[in-house]
Design a protein around this motif. Structure first.
Motif, PDB file in Angstrom:
ATOM      1  N   GLN A   1       0.843  -1.191   0.000  1.00 56.52           N
ATOM      2  CA  GLN A   1       0.000   0.000   0.000  1.00 56.52           C
ATOM      3  C   GLN A   1       0.878   1.241   0.000  1.00 56.52           C
ATOM      4  O   GLN A   1       1.864   1.321   0.732  1.00 56.52           O
ATOM      5  N   VAL A   2       0.520   2.196  -0.828  1.00 60.21           N
ATOM      6  CA  VAL A   2       1.350   3.380  -1.046  1.00 60.21           C
ATOM      7  C   VAL A   2       1.141   4.397   0.071  1.00 60.21           C
ATOM      8  O   VAL A   2       0.004   4.693   0.461  1.00 60.21           O
ATOM      9  N   ARG A   3       2.247   4.938   0.552  1.00 62.48           N
ATOM     10  CA  ARG A   3       2.217   6.059   1.494  1.00 62.48           C
ATOM     11  C   ARG A   3       2.917   7.241   0.812  1.00 62.48           C
ATOM     12  O   ARG A   3       4.040   7.097   0.342  1.00 62.48           O
TER      13      ARG A   3
ATOM     14  N   ILE B   1       2.751  10.432  -7.893  1.00 58.42           N
ATOM     15  CA  ILE B   1       1.420  10.868  -8.309  1.00 58.42           C
ATOM     16  C   ILE B   1       1.316  11.102  -9.812  1.00 58.42           C
ATOM     17  O   ILE B   1       0.272  10.869 -10.418  1.00 58.42           O
ATOM     18  N   ASP B   2       2.406  11.545 -10.465  1.00 58.17           N
ATOM     19  CA  ASP B   2       2.354  11.789 -11.904  1.00 58.17           C
ATOM     20  C   ASP B   2       2.340  10.501 -12.715  1.00 58.17           C
ATOM     21  O   ASP B   2       2.127  10.527 -13.930  1.00 58.17           O
ATOM     22  N   GLU B   3       2.575   9.381 -12.057  1.00 55.31           N
ATOM     23  CA  GLU B   3       2.411   8.065 -12.677  1.00 55.31           C
ATOM     24  C   GLU B   3       1.055   7.480 -12.294  1.00 55.31           C
ATOM     25  O   GLU B   3       0.801   6.301 -12.498  1.00 55.31           O
ATOM     26  N   HIS B   4       0.183   8.342 -11.749  1.00 56.02           N
ATOM     27  CA  HIS B   4      -1.171   7.945 -11.333  1.00 56.02           C
ATOM     28  C   HIS B   4      -1.141   6.890 -10.229  1.00 56.02           C
ATOM     29  O   HIS B   4      -2.016   6.018 -10.162  1.00 56.02           O
ATOM     30  N   ILE B   5      -0.138   6.990  -9.368  1.00 56.99           N
ATOM     31  CA  ILE B   5      -0.053   6.138  -8.190  1.00 56.99           C
ATOM     32  C   ILE B   5      -0.194   7.054  -6.983  1.00 56.99           C
ATOM     33  O   ILE B   5       0.708   7.841  -6.687  1.00 56.99           O
ATOM     34  N   ALA B   6      -1.335   6.992  -6.328  1.00 56.79           N
ATOM     35  CA  ALA B   6      -1.657   7.936  -5.257  1.00 56.79           C
ATOM     36  C   ALA B   6      -1.573   7.263  -3.892  1.00 56.79           C
ATOM     37  O   ALA B   6      -1.535   6.035  -3.783  1.00 56.79           O
ATOM     38  N   GLU B   7      -1.541   8.101  -2.856  1.00 51.37           N
ATOM     39  CA  GLU B   7      -1.526   7.574  -1.493  1.00 51.37           C
ATOM     40  C   GLU B   7      -2.764   6.721  -1.257  1.00 51.37           C
ATOM     41  O   GLU B   7      -3.886   7.102  -1.613  1.00 51.37           O
ATOM     42  N   GLY B   8      -2.559   5.563  -0.650  1.00 51.00           N
ATOM     43  CA  GLY B   8      -3.659   4.645  -0.379  1.00 51.00           C
ATOM     44  C   GLY B   8      -3.866   3.606  -1.460  1.00 51.00           C
ATOM     45  O   GLY B   8      -4.575   2.611  -1.243  1.00 51.00           O
ATOM     46  N   ASP B   9      -3.265   3.813  -2.641  1.00 47.19           N
ATOM     47  CA  ASP B   9      -3.363   2.817  -3.700  1.00 47.19           C
ATOM     48  C   ASP B   9      -2.625   1.544  -3.306  1.00 47.19           C
ATOM     49  O   ASP B   9      -1.716   1.563  -2.467  1.00 47.19           O
ATOM     50  N   TYR B  10      -2.998   0.457  -3.938  1.00 44.14           N
ATOM     51  CA  TYR B  10      -2.305  -0.818  -3.741  1.00 44.14           C
ATOM     52  C   TYR B  10      -1.515  -1.133  -5.006  1.00 44.14           C
ATOM     53  O   TYR B  10      -2.084  -1.219  -6.098  1.00 44.14           O
ATOM     54  N   VAL B  11      -0.214  -1.279  -4.859  1.00 49.70           N
ATOM     55  CA  VAL B  11       0.654  -1.568  -5.993  1.00 49.70           C
ATOM     56  C   VAL B  11       0.946  -3.062  -6.013  1.00 49.70           C
ATOM     57  O   VAL B  11       1.424  -3.626  -5.027  1.00 49.70           O
ATOM     58  N   ILE B  12       0.625  -3.694  -7.145  1.00 49.99           N
ATOM     59  CA  ILE B  12       0.922  -5.114  -7.315  1.00 49.99           C
ATOM     60  C   ILE B  12       2.311  -5.226  -7.929  1.00 49.99           C
ATOM     61  O   ILE B  12       2.598  -4.575  -8.934  1.00 49.99           O
ATOM     62  N   CYS B  13       3.158  -6.015  -7.298  1.00 52.19           N
ATOM     63  CA  CYS B  13       4.550  -6.125  -7.729  1.00 52.19           C
ATOM     64  C   CYS B  13       4.925  -7.577  -7.998  1.00 52.19           C
ATOM     65  O   CYS B  13       4.418  -8.494  -7.352  1.00 52.19           O
ATOM     66  N   GLU B  14       5.811  -7.751  -8.952  1.00 48.13           N
ATOM     67  CA  GLU B  14       6.391  -9.064  -9.208  1.00 48.13           C
ATOM     68  C   GLU B  14       7.791  -9.087  -8.596  1.00 48.13           C
ATOM     69  O   GLU B  14       8.576  -8.156  -8.802  1.00 48.13           O
ATOM     70  N   LYS B  15       8.086 -10.130  -7.832  1.00 47.35           N
ATOM     71  CA  LYS B  15       9.396 -10.239  -7.194  1.00 47.35           C
ATOM     72  C   LYS B  15      10.478 -10.348  -8.264  1.00 47.35           C
ATOM     73  O   LYS B  15      10.456 -11.246  -9.099  1.00 47.35           O
TER      74      LYS B  15
ATOM     75  N   GLY C   1      11.378  -5.774  -6.312  1.00 50.87           N
ATOM     76  CA  GLY C   1      10.282  -6.127  -7.208  1.00 50.87           C
ATOM     77  C   GLY C   1      10.010  -5.020  -8.194  1.00 50.87           C
ATOM     78  O   GLY C   1      10.524  -3.906  -8.070  1.00 50.87           O
ATOM     79  N   VAL C   2       9.193  -5.348  -9.203  1.00 46.14           N
ATOM     80  CA  VAL C   2       8.801  -4.395 -10.242  1.00 46.14           C
ATOM     81  C   VAL C   2       7.284  -4.272 -10.226  1.00 46.14           C
ATOM     82  O   VAL C   2       6.563  -5.277 -10.188  1.00 46.14           O
ATOM     83  N   ALA C   3       6.793  -3.036 -10.246  1.00 48.16           N
ATOM     84  CA  ALA C   3       5.345  -2.801 -10.232  1.00 48.16           C
ATOM     85  C   ALA C   3       4.726  -3.261 -11.549  1.00 48.16           C
ATOM     86  O   ALA C   3       5.216  -2.934 -12.628  1.00 48.16           O
ATOM     87  N   ILE C   4       3.640  -4.042 -11.450  1.00 50.46           N
ATOM     88  CA  ILE C   4       2.950  -4.524 -12.649  1.00 50.46           C
ATOM     89  C   ILE C   4       1.488  -4.096 -12.675  1.00 50.46           C
ATOM     90  O   ILE C   4       0.776  -4.366 -13.642  1.00 50.46           O
ATOM     91  N   GLY C   5       1.027  -3.411 -11.630  1.00 50.28           N
ATOM     92  CA  GLY C   5      -0.354  -2.954 -11.641  1.00 50.28           C
ATOM     93  C   GLY C   5      -0.668  -2.120 -10.404  1.00 50.28           C
ATOM     94  O   GLY C   5       0.079  -2.125  -9.423  1.00 50.28           O
ATOM     95  N   VAL C   6      -1.777  -1.426 -10.483  1.00 57.17           N
ATOM     96  CA  VAL C   6      -2.228  -0.576  -9.379  1.00 57.17           C
ATOM     97  C   VAL C   6      -3.730  -0.816  -9.174  1.00 57.17           C
ATOM     98  O   VAL C   6      -4.492  -0.869 -10.136  1.00 57.17           O
ATOM     99  N   VAL C   7      -4.136  -0.964  -7.927  1.00 61.89           N
ATOM    100  CA  VAL C   7      -5.556  -1.119  -7.586  1.00 61.89           C
ATOM    101  C   VAL C   7      -5.938   0.015  -6.655  1.00 61.89           C
ATOM    102  O   VAL C   7      -5.220   0.312  -5.693  1.00 61.89           O
ATOM    103  N   ARG C   8      -7.074   0.619  -6.943  1.00 62.83           N
ATOM    104  CA  ARG C   8      -7.549   1.742  -6.121  1.00 62.83           C
ATOM    105  C   ARG C   8      -9.003   1.491  -5.733  1.00 62.83           C
ATOM    106  O   ARG C   8      -9.817   1.105  -6.554  1.00 62.83           O
ATOM    107  N   SER C   9      -9.303   1.688  -4.466  1.00 63.00           N
ATOM    108  CA  SER C   9     -10.691   1.567  -4.004  1.00 63.00           C
ATOM    109  C   SER C   9     -11.198   2.943  -3.601  1.00 63.00           C
ATOM    110  O   SER C   9     -10.427   3.807  -3.203  1.00 63.00           O
ATOM    111  N   TYR C  10     -12.496   3.142  -3.715  1.00 60.72           N
ATOM    112  CA  TYR C  10     -13.094   4.443  -3.413  1.00 60.72           C
ATOM    113  C   TYR C  10     -14.070   4.294  -2.257  1.00 60.72           C
ATOM    114  O   TYR C  10     -14.633   3.242  -2.020  1.00 60.72           O
TER     115      TYR C  10
END
Length: 206
Positions: free
Chosen positions: A121-123, A128-142, A197-206
């Protein structure tokens, strides 16, 4: 795999510490966390190794790791959501129903990488300019290496872990570039940073 609640808890702590720090805990660290003796932890670890849930490299410190076959109770076994059509973000289009499903597990589990993905989870707002905001969940591959331009989980030799875009610079340097002009890049020698790891996706809940 028949595991006791205490053994499941030990496995969960080993997994969480490896993800957070990039290395496994020692027997003493596990004992301190669980409030038991080092001997008790050693007995549980030996039992887990015999059951095929845990492995370690002989004569090597901090080498405990979970076997791929282990599924912990707090890990999902897959999530499929109904994919009912497309929607325009620009001009309106006709909504057409599609009887399909979006399989989030397969989407974020590249071929051959089963068991090698994790979520953080992002803190903060440094990406932010990569559309990864605080509270988002970043999915990573090891992974322990990455190409220039990829967004990585990097562990600095100070013990700090950070999410940044990685660039290989001349002179054996690594630049960890934030995606926010408010922050300066981190430039370090390649040997002073570990790619977790390398980020492969982002999940955001509202």
């Amino acid at each position: 795999m028949n595991l006791t609640p205490k053994q499941l808890h030990i496995l969960s702590r080993i997994r969480d510490i490896r993800l957070a720090r990039g290395y496994s805990p020692t027997m003493q660290e596990l004992a301190d966390e669980l409030g038991v003796s080092k001997v008790t932890v050693f007995e549980h670890v030996e039992a887990l190794i015999k059951k095929g849930a845990l492995r370690r490299q002989p004569n090597k410190a901090r080498s405990l790791e979970l076997c791929e076959e282990v599924d912990l109770p707090d890990e999902t076994t897959g999530l499929k959501l109904p994919l009912v059509g497309t929607i325009a973000a620009g001009s309106p289009i006709e909504a057409v129903e599609q009887r399909e499903h979006l399989d989030l597990e397969s989407m974020f589990t590249p071929p051959g990488s089963a068991g090698n993905t994790f979520v953080l989870q992002v803190r903060g707002d440094s990406m932010i300019d990569e559309h990864i905001a605080e509270g988002d969940y970043v999915i990573c591959e090891k992974r322990n290496a990455a190409r220039s331009g990829q967004t990585v989980v990097a562990l600095l030799d100070s013990g700090e872990a950070t999410l940044k875009k990685l660039y290989h610079e001349s002179g054996n340097k690594i630049r960890l570039q934030p995606a926010n002009d408010k922050y300066e890049p981190i430039i370090v020698e390649a040997g002073r940073v570990q790619i977790q790891g390398v980020a492969i996706g982002v999940v955001r809940s509202y």
